[in-house]
Design a protein around this motif. Structure first.
Motif, PDB file in Angstrom:
ATOM      1  N   GLU A  27      -0.113   1.897   0.770  1.00  0.00           N
ATOM      2  CA  GLU A  27      -1.332   1.102   0.651  1.00  0.00           C
ATOM      3  C   GLU A  27      -2.445   1.891  -0.046  1.00  0.00           C
ATOM      4  OE1 GLU A  27      -2.080  -2.052   1.387  1.00  0.00           O
ATOM      5  OE2 GLU A  27       0.061  -2.291   1.685  1.00  0.00           O
ATOM      6  N   TYR A  31      -4.278   0.972  -3.498  1.00  0.00           N
ATOM      7  CA  TYR A  31      -5.734   0.790  -3.532  1.00  0.00           C
ATOM      8  C   TYR A  31      -6.380   1.627  -4.644  1.00  0.00           C
ATOM      9  CZ  TYR A  31     -10.589   0.780  -1.942  1.00  0.00           C
ATOM     10  OH  TYR A  31     -11.945   0.656  -1.875  1.00  0.00           O
ATOM     11  N   THR A 145      -1.846  -9.615   3.205  1.00  0.00           N
ATOM     12  CA  THR A 145      -3.071  -8.843   2.957  1.00  0.00           C
ATOM     13  C   THR A 145      -4.268  -9.768   3.094  1.00  0.00           C
ATOM     14  OG1 THR A 145      -1.928  -7.335   1.455  1.00  0.00           O
ATOM     15  CG2 THR A 145      -4.328  -7.428   1.292  1.00  0.00           C
ATOM     16  N   LYS A 147      -8.650 -10.125   3.408  1.00  0.00           N
ATOM     17  CA  LYS A 147      -9.966  -9.531   3.176  1.00  0.00           C
ATOM     18  C   LYS A 147     -10.976 -10.314   3.991  1.00  0.00           C
ATOM     19  CE  LYS A 147      -8.886  -8.086  -1.567  1.00  0.00           C
ATOM     20  NZ  LYS A 147      -9.229  -8.236  -3.000  1.00  0.00           N
ATOM     21  N   GLN A 161     -10.215  -4.602   4.088  1.00  0.00           N
ATOM     22  CA  GLN A 161      -8.925  -5.087   3.593  1.00  0.00           C
ATOM     23  C   GLN A 161      -7.868  -4.720   4.624  1.00  0.00           C
ATOM     24  OE1 GLN A 161      -7.597  -4.751  -0.619  1.00  0.00           O
ATOM     25  NE2 GLN A 161      -5.895  -3.585   0.234  1.00  0.00           N
ATOM     26  N   ASP A 162      -7.172  -5.726   5.115  1.00  0.00           N
ATOM     27  CA  ASP A 162      -6.212  -5.578   6.218  1.00  0.00           C
ATOM     28  C   ASP A 162      -4.814  -5.914   5.702  1.00  0.00           C
ATOM     29  OD1 ASP A 162      -4.602  -5.851   8.447  1.00  0.00           O
ATOM     30  OD2 ASP A 162      -6.127  -6.864   9.646  1.00  0.00           O
ATOM     31  N   ARG A 163      -3.942  -4.905   5.685  1.00  0.00           N
ATOM     32  CA  ARG A 163      -2.557  -5.097   5.237  1.00  0.00           C
ATOM     33  C   ARG A 163      -1.669  -5.173   6.476  1.00  0.00           C
ATOM     34  NH1 ARG A 163       0.523  -6.231   0.515  1.00  0.00           N
ATOM     35  NH2 ARG A 163       2.409  -4.951   0.472  1.00  0.00           N
ATOM     36  N   SER A 179      -0.945  -2.692  11.061  1.00  0.00           N
ATOM     37  CA  SER A 179      -1.987  -3.016  10.078  1.00  0.00           C
ATOM     38  C   SER A 179      -2.569  -1.738   9.511  1.00  0.00           C
ATOM     39  CB  SER A 179      -3.112  -3.840  10.712  1.00  0.00           C
ATOM     40  OG  SER A 179      -2.691  -5.152  10.983  1.00  0.00           O
TER      41      SER A 179
END
Length: 740
Positions: A27, A31, A145, A147, A161-163, A179
Motif C-alpha cells: 500500500e 501511495y 479502498t 476515502k 484512505q482505508d485499504r 485495514s
C-alpha cells in the motif's frame, strides 16, 4: 482479547504479521508511486512473503528467543511507519492495532481496544454512507479502498484512505479483515486547490490521450460551445481540428522543443460549426499511468482580427481600398525577382487641380472624389495591372507583360476616363491626371529606381501642360542636379554649422503641462536658405549620411537637455528620431552609450523614436532595442499606422510608446470616418500596454477627441511650433510649463 496474549501461537502469529506487513508495504509503494501497477506490487511482495514463510516453516526461526527478537524488530518497523494497521479476527474477536492509529486519529490506542466501533463513530457524518458498500464488498471477499473524513478529538477534520483486505475461510465465510490506513489530507487539499485553479483558469486546459479528450476545464467547454464537460469527455479531437493540422499531426510534421512541447495556432471548429482562432501549447505527460498530452491555450480570435486590421492598414489604403505603396513595392519586387525577361511599366499619377478642390470644398468632398478617382483608374487599367494609392492625390500603377505601345494605349484610356466630370453632392468637378512612365528594364532594374524615374517623368508631364503622360528620358536626369548639390552640401553642413535643432514640446492633454520635448533637425543652407527636412532627410537616408547626421543630432539634443537640467529646469525627457539605417549599424548601441556617458545625461531622460520599418529585420531590430532598453532609455514607434505593423511582432518589441501619425490625427476633423482609425490605434496601443502620443495636433476639436478616447499626450502647432533652444529656454525661465 489482545493478540499479545496469544503467546502459545508465536509462529502462526509471526506468519500473519509477515503477510500483514507485506500488505502495508504494498500500500505504501502504491501511495508513493501511483503510476506503478498495484497488482504487480501486490504480486511481487506476496511472492516474497511466501518465500519468507517457507523458510520460516523450515525452521529459520527455531527458538522462542529468536521469535521474540523478530517480533520486536517488526514492532519497531510498525512504530516508524506513518500509517496505521488494523486487523480484526471476527471469530476470536482479536484485534491488532499498530501505534500509528494514535497519530492518525488522535485517540489513544487503548480506546480502540475498548470500543472496536470507535473508528466508525469518528467518521464525518457526510461520509458514513461508504460503510454499507465497504461492508458488502468485504463480506464478498473483495479488497476495497475507501476515502473518508474523520473528526479528531480537537475537532480537526482529516482525510483517511482505508485499504480493507478480507479473509475468507475454506467455506467462503468472511472471518477476518485487515485495514491499512493513510492520512491523505495534504494530497486531497492539494488536488482540490489544483482542480480549483484549473477550473477557474481563463485559459483552456485539457488532457488528450489516444486522440480523445480525457479532461477539459470549463473555459475549454465554453470555447467549443459545450454546455458541460460530459459532452466532450471521450470525444475525438479530430472533429475539432482543421484537416491540414490533422495531416501535420499524423505525419509528425509539427515542430517540438527538446522537451517535446509544441506551440501552434489554428482555427478550432466549435460544436455549432463556427470557427474561432486559438493558440495552444501541448506538452507530453503521464495521465493515470498512460501517455497523454496536456493542452494549455487561449482564444485569440480578437487578436487575429486586430492583426488583420493592422495588415489591412499596412497593405491597403483605408480611404480607397486600393493597395498602398507598401503592397505595390512588394508586388513589383516579386515580379522583378520572378522573371528578368518580361517587360513592365510603372505609371506615377498625380491629380491636377485636386488641391484647389480639397481646400475650397473641404476634405470630405476631397475624400469622396479620391474614391471615385480610384474607381475610374481600376476601370481604365482593368486586368492589365495593379492600381495603388501612394498617398494624398498620388497613385502608382503597375502594368506587367506590356510593350510600350500597350502602355500608351492604357495611359490614353486613363486620360479618357477623366475627360468627363465627377458629380458630387449635385455639383460637377473636373480633375485631370499628369502621368509619368518608366519602363523595365530600360529605365531601371529595381523598385526604387523605377518609381523614382516615373515620378521624375510625372513632373515633366505637369510642366508640359498637365492632363498628359510622359515617358522618362535621360534628359530628365538634369533634374537631379539640385539633388546632387544638396547631397554635397549635406556632407559639409555639419562642418560649417549649417544644422541646428528645434524643440517641440510634448504636452499632457489633460493639464496642458509640458512633459517632454522632441528634437527636430533643421538645415539652413548658405545659398538656398532653409531646406525642408522632407527633402534632405530622405537624401541622407539614401546616401548613408543619416548615420553621421544622426550621431550629431543625438549628441546635440542630449547636451542641450543636460544643460537645461543643470540649470534647474524641470527634468523632462527629450525624444530623438532614429532611422532604421542607424539601428542597423553594428556600433549604434555603443555609440548611444558613449554619447550618454560623455554628456552626462541620465538614460531615463532619453527617448528614441523609430519607424515601423524596423520590422523589416525584426530579429536584429529586437536585439538592438532590447540592448537600448537595458541602458535605461525609452523607445517609441513613430508615425504609427503608416508602415507595416504586425501584432505578432509588435507585441514582442521592447517599446514604451506609439506615436499616431499626423495624417490620422487630421482625419479626426477632415475624414469621412471622423477619427475611427485614431480610436482604433489608441485602443490597440492601450491594450498592448503602450503609451499613446498623438502628433500634428492643430485644433481644439482634435484635442477633445483624443482626450475622450484616452490619449493622454500630444504635440503639434495647437500647443507650440518647434522652438529654438533659446526660445524654449525663455519659456522654462518664465516658469510657464503649460502651453494652453
Amino acid at each position: 482479547m489482545n493478540i499479545q496474549d496469544s503467546a502459545n501461537k508465536p509462529k502462526i502469529i509471526f506468519i500473519l504479521l509477515i503477510f500483514l506487513f507485506a500488505e502495508i508495504l504494498s500500500e505504501a509503494i502504491s501511495y508513493i508511486f501511483p503510476t506503478v501497477s498495484s497488482h504487480l506490487v501486490h504480486f511481487v511482495i506476496l511472492l516474497g512473503s511466501i518465500v519468507m514463510v517457507f523458510f520460516l516453516l523450515r525452521g529459520i526461526v527455531k527458538t522462542g528467543e529468536e521469535l521474540e527478537s523478530s517480533k520486536q524488530k517488526l514492532k519497531n518497523i510498525f512504530d516508524t511507519l506513518d500509517v496505521a494497521v488494523w486487523s480484526h479476527d471476527l471469530k476470536t474477536n482479536t484485534l491488532l492495532i499498530t501505534p500509528g492509529i494514535e497519530k492518525l486519529y488522535g485517540y489513544p490506542k487503548e480506546d480502540f481496544y475498548k470500543d472496536p466501533t470507535l473508528w466508525k463513530k469518528v467518521i464525518h457524518p457526510k461520509d458514513t454512507d461508504i460503510l454499507t458498500e465497504r461492508s458488502r464488498k468485504l463480506t464478498l471477499g473483495e479488497i476495497v479502498t475507501s476515502k473518508y473524513r474523520i473528526i479528531r478529538p480537537d475537532g480537526e477534520v482529516r482525510w483517511i484512505q482505508d485499504r480493507g483486505i478480507p479473509t475468507l475461510d475454506k467455506n467462503g465465510h468472511f472471518v477476518d479483515f485487515s485495514s491499512v490506513l493513510f492520512d491523505i489530507t495534504g494530497r486531497i487539499e492539494s488536488e482540490d486547490r489544483y482542480k480549483t485553479l484549473v477550473e477557474m483558469s481563463p485559459n483552456i486546459i485539457a488532457v488528450i490521450s489516444g486522440n480523445k479528450i480525457d479532461y477539459i476545464n470549463e473555459t475549454g467547454c465554453k470555447m467549443v460551445g459545450a454546455s458541460s464537460q460530459e459532452e466532450l469527455i471521450g470525444e475525438s479531437i479530430w472533429s475539432f481540428l482543421p484537416q491540414n493540422l490533422i495531416d501535420a499531426i499524423k505525419s509528425k510534421q509539427l515542430d517540438t522543443d527538446k522537451e517535446g512541447r509544441m506551440k501552434i495556432e489554428f482555427a478550432v471548429k466549435r460544436l455549432d460549426r463556427k470557427g474561432i482562432d486559438v493558440e495552444l501549447t501541448a506538452m507530453p505527460i503521464l495521465y493515470e499511468g498512460r501517455p497523454a498530452y496536456q493542452i494549455v491555450g487561449k482564444d485569440i480570435t480578437e487578436r487575429k482580427k486586430a492583426e488583420k486590421t493592422i495588415e489591412v492598414m499596412a497593405y491597403y489604403d483605408e480611404l480607397t481600398g486600393l493597395p498602398n505603396r507598401h503592397m505595390f513595392k512588394e508586388h513589383l519586387s516579386k515580379l522583378l525577382n520572378e522573371s528578368k525577361n518580361q517587360t513592365l511599366a510603372v505609371l506615377f499619377l498625380d491629380l491636377d487641380r485636386f488641391k484647389i478642390i480639397n481646400d475650397t470644398k473641404g476634405h470630405s468632398i476631397g475624400d469622396v472624389l479620391l474614391q471615385k478617382v480610384a474607381d475610374r483608374l481600376k476601370k481604365a487599367v482593368n486586368n492589365n495591372g495593379m492600381v495603388s494609392r501612394r498617398g494624398g492625390d498620388e497613385f502608382i500603377i503597375l502594368l506587367d507583360h506590356v510593350d510600350k505601345q500597350r502602355v500608351i494605349e492604357i495611359s490614353q484610356c486613363i486620360l479618357d476616363e477623366f475627360s468627363y466630370s465627377f458629380n458630387l453632392n449635385q455639383q460637377e468637378f473636373f480633375v485631370t491626371p499628369s502621368i509619368g512612365i518608366s519602363l523595365y528594364p530600360s529605365h531601371g532594374e529595381d523598385v526604387e529606381t523605377l518609381i523614382k524615374h516615373a515620378d521624375t517623368a510625372m513632373y515633366l508631364a505637369k510642366e508640359s501642360g498637365k492632363n498628359t503622360f510622359q515617358f522618362y528620358t535621360a534628359h530628365l536626369q538634369e533634374r537631379s542636379s539640385r539633388k546632387m548639390e544638396l547631397e554635397n552640401g549635406l556632407r559639409k553642413a555639419l562642418e560649417q554649422n549649417q544644422l541646428l535643432l528645434h524643440y517641440q514640446p510634448q504636452v499632457d492633454l489633460q493639464s496642458g503641462e509640458i512633459i517632454g520635448v522632441e528634437a527636430l533637425v533643421r538645415w539652413i543652407h548658405k545659398e538656398h536658405g532653409f531646406i525642408s527636412p522632407a527633402e534632405f532627410i530622405p537624401l541622407a537616408e539614401e546616401t548613408g549620411l543619416i548615420v553621421p547626421l544622426g550621431k550629431w543630432v543625438l549628441k546635440e539634443a542630449c547636451s542641450q537637455m543636460k544643460s537645461w537640467h543643470d540649470q534647474g529646469f524641470a527634468k523632462i525627457p527629450i525624444a530623438v528620431n532614429i532611422s532604421v539605417r542607424q539601428i542597423q549599424d553594428d556600433h549604434f548601441v555603443d555609440s548611444v552609450k558613449r554619447t550618454l556617458k560623455e554628456v552626462g545625461l541620465e538614460p531615463t531622460y532619453l527617448e528614441l523614436e523609430i519607424t515601423e520599418s524596423v520590422m523589416q529585420n525584426i530579429e536584429k531590430s529586437t536585439l538592438i532595442l532590447k540592448q537600448l532598453k537595458e541602458l535605461g532609455l525609452k523607445v517609441s514607434i513613430d508615425d504609427f499606422g503608416t508602415g507595416y505593423s504586425s501584432l505578432s511582432y509588435l507585441k514582442h518589441l521592447p517599446i514604451d510608446n506609439i506615436k499616431i501619425d499626423k495624417s490620422f490625427v487630421d482625419d479626426i476633423i477632415y475624414h469621412i470616418n471622423q477619427g475611427v482609425m485614431v480610436k482604433t490605434i489608441i485602443d490597440m496601443g492601450i491594450n498592448l500596454g503602450f503609451n499613446v502620443i498623438a502628433e500634428g495636433i492643430e485644433t481644439k476639436e482634435q484635442v477633445n477627441f483624443l482626450k475622450e478616447n484616452a490619449c493622454m499626450v500630444g504635440q503639434g502647432y495647437f500647443f507650440s511650433r518647434p522652438l529654438t533652444a533659446d526660445k524654449l529656454e525663455e519659456l522654462f525661465k518664465s516658469g510657464q510649463m503649460t502651453v494652453v
